[in-house]
Design a protein around this motif. Structure first.
Motif, mmCIF file in Angstrom:
data_model
loop_
_atom_site.group_PDB
_atom_site.id
_atom_site.type_symbol
_atom_site.label_atom_id
_atom_site.label_comp_id
_atom_site.label_asym_id
_atom_site.label_seq_id
_atom_site.Cartn_x
_atom_site.Cartn_y
_atom_site.Cartn_z
ATOM 1 N N MET A 2 0.830 -1.190 0.000
ATOM 2 C CA MET A 2 0.000 0.000 0.000
ATOM 3 C C MET A 2 0.872 1.250 0.000
ATOM 4 O O MET A 2 1.872 1.331 0.703
ATOM 5 N N THR A 3 0.489 2.241 -0.798
ATOM 6 C CA THR A 3 1.232 3.494 -0.828
ATOM 7 C C THR A 3 0.521 4.524 0.041
ATOM 8 O O THR A 3 -0.690 4.470 0.221
ATOM 9 N N ILE A 4 1.282 5.446 0.562
ATOM 10 C CA ILE A 4 0.719 6.516 1.380
ATOM 11 C C ILE A 4 0.065 7.527 0.457
ATOM 12 O O ILE A 4 0.627 7.921 -0.553
ATOM 13 N N CYS A 5 -1.118 7.923 0.816
ATOM 14 C CA CYS A 5 -1.861 8.892 0.025
ATOM 15 C C CYS A 5 -1.126 10.238 0.023
ATOM 16 O O CYS A 5 -0.709 10.713 1.074
ATOM 17 N N PRO A 6 -0.974 10.851 -1.155
ATOM 18 C CA PRO A 6 -0.305 12.162 -1.203
ATOM 19 C C PRO A 6 -0.993 13.194 -0.326
ATOM 20 O O PRO A 6 -0.355 14.091 0.206
ATOM 21 N N GLN A 7 -2.311 13.048 -0.159
ATOM 22 C CA GLN A 7 -3.041 13.981 0.682
ATOM 23 C C GLN A 7 -2.559 13.912 2.131
ATOM 24 O O GLN A 7 -2.473 14.917 2.815
ATOM 25 N N TRP A 8 -2.248 12.715 2.612
ATOM 26 C CA TRP A 8 -1.774 12.564 3.983
ATOM 27 C C TRP A 8 -0.424 13.248 4.161
ATOM 28 O O TRP A 8 -0.168 13.899 5.167
ATOM 29 N N ASN A 9 0.468 13.108 3.173
ATOM 30 C CA ASN A 9 1.765 13.786 3.245
ATOM 31 C C ASN A 9 1.580 15.297 3.316
ATOM 32 O O ASN A 9 2.297 15.981 4.034
ATOM 33 N N ALA A 10 0.626 15.809 2.558
ATOM 34 C CA ALA A 10 0.364 17.251 2.575
ATOM 35 C C ALA A 10 -0.146 17.692 3.940
ATOM 36 O O ALA A 10 0.237 18.749 4.437
ATOM 37 N N ILE A 11 -0.981 16.885 4.556
ATOM 38 C CA ILE A 11 -1.495 17.224 5.889
ATOM 39 C C ILE A 11 -0.359 17.222 6.912
ATOM 40 O O ILE A 11 -0.226 18.138 7.710
ATOM 41 N N ALA A 12 0.456 16.180 6.869
ATOM 42 C CA ALA A 12 1.560 16.070 7.818
ATOM 43 C C ALA A 12 2.505 17.266 7.710
ATOM 44 O O ALA A 12 3.033 17.741 8.718
ATOM 45 N N SER A 13 2.699 17.771 6.504
ATOM 46 C CA SER A 13 3.610 18.906 6.331
ATOM 47 C C SER A 13 3.015 20.207 6.873
ATOM 48 O O SER A 13 3.749 21.165 7.112
ATOM 49 N N LEU A 14 1.698 20.253 7.074
ATOM 50 C CA LEU A 14 1.050 21.458 7.601
ATOM 51 C C LEU A 14 1.055 21.526 9.128
ATOM 52 O O LEU A 14 0.718 22.545 9.710
ATOM 53 N N ILE A 15 1.418 20.437 9.773
ATOM 54 C CA ILE A 15 1.426 20.391 11.238
ATOM 55 C C ILE A 15 2.868 20.514 11.719
ATOM 56 O O ILE A 15 3.681 19.635 11.484
ATOM 57 N N LEU A 26 -2.962 23.338 20.986
ATOM 58 C CA LEU A 26 -2.288 23.879 19.807
ATOM 59 C C LEU A 26 -2.226 22.834 18.691
ATOM 60 O O LEU A 26 -2.517 23.121 17.526
ATOM 61 N N TRP A 27 -1.862 21.612 19.042
ATOM 62 C CA TRP A 27 -1.793 20.522 18.062
ATOM 63 C C TRP A 27 -3.165 20.270 17.433
ATOM 64 O O TRP A 27 -3.283 20.129 16.217
ATOM 65 N N LYS A 28 -4.200 20.231 18.262
ATOM 66 C CA LYS A 28 -5.557 19.993 17.775
ATOM 67 C C LYS A 28 -5.970 21.089 16.795
ATOM 68 O O LYS A 28 -6.576 20.814 15.753
ATOM 69 N N SER A 29 -5.638 22.318 17.115
ATOM 70 C CA SER A 29 -5.961 23.442 16.239
ATOM 71 C C SER A 29 -5.265 23.299 14.881
ATOM 72 O O SER A 29 -5.875 23.515 13.828
ATOM 73 N N GLN A 30 -3.993 22.939 14.904
ATOM 74 C CA GLN A 30 -3.261 22.754 13.649
ATOM 75 C C GLN A 30 -3.820 21.587 12.844
ATOM 76 O O GLN A 30 -3.958 21.676 11.621
ATOM 77 N N LEU A 31 -4.137 20.488 13.513
ATOM 78 C CA LEU A 31 -4.679 19.326 12.820
ATOM 79 C C LEU A 31 -6.030 19.647 12.196
ATOM 80 O O LEU A 31 -6.301 19.285 11.054
ATOM 81 N N ARG A 32 -6.868 20.345 12.930
ATOM 82 C CA ARG A 32 -8.187 20.717 12.397
ATOM 83 C C ARG A 32 -8.038 21.620 11.173
ATOM 84 O O ARG A 32 -8.717 21.425 10.171
ATOM 85 N N SER A 33 -7.168 22.592 11.247
ATOM 86 C CA SER A 33 -6.944 23.483 10.107
ATOM 87 C C SER A 33 -6.399 22.724 8.900
ATOM 88 O O SER A 33 -6.820 22.963 7.769
ATOM 89 N N ALA A 34 -5.481 21.804 9.149
ATOM 90 C CA ALA A 34 -4.904 21.019 8.058
ATOM 91 C C ALA A 34 -5.966 20.144 7.404
ATOM 92 O O ALA A 34 -6.055 20.075 6.171
ATOM 93 N N ARG A 35 -6.777 19.483 8.202
ATOM 94 C CA ARG A 35 -7.849 18.639 7.636
ATOM 95 C C ARG A 35 -8.858 19.484 6.873
ATOM 96 O O ARG A 35 -9.330 19.095 5.812
ATOM 97 N N SER A 36 -9.182 20.618 7.415
ATOM 98 C CA SER A 36 -10.131 21.500 6.753
ATOM 99 C C SER A 36 -9.587 21.989 5.415
ATOM 100 O O SER A 36 -10.304 22.032 4.416
#
Length: 68
Positions: A2-15, A26-36
């Motif tokens: 299985m390959t990692i979804c490019p979208q997940w890499n983009a989210i990880a780079s935003l946190i 603070l972490w929750k806020s960043q994660l919510r913004s990244a998912r949004s």
């Protein structure tokens, strides 16, 4: 394999911070913004409804739902 979804890499780079016992809010806020920003928040808050399993879009929806 299985390959990692490019979208997940983009989210990880935003946190910019790693979750620990002192920075949850603070972490929750960043994660919510990244998912949004990647339109994934709807999978977390249940505002996205799955298409019928016979629909070809179901596989794509299910993959995105599992990532979120």
């Amino acid at each position: 394999m299985m390959t990692i979804c490019p979208q997940w890499n983009a989210i990880a780079s935003l946190i910019s911070i790693k979750l620990d016992e002192n920075n949850y809010l603070l972490w929750k806020s960043q994660l919510r913004s990244a998912r949004s920003s990647k339109d994934l928040l709807r999978y977390v808050d249940d505002s996205s409804t799955p298409p019928l399993e016979i629909n070809p879009e179901y596989i794509k929806w299910n993959q995105s739902d599992q990532i979120a």
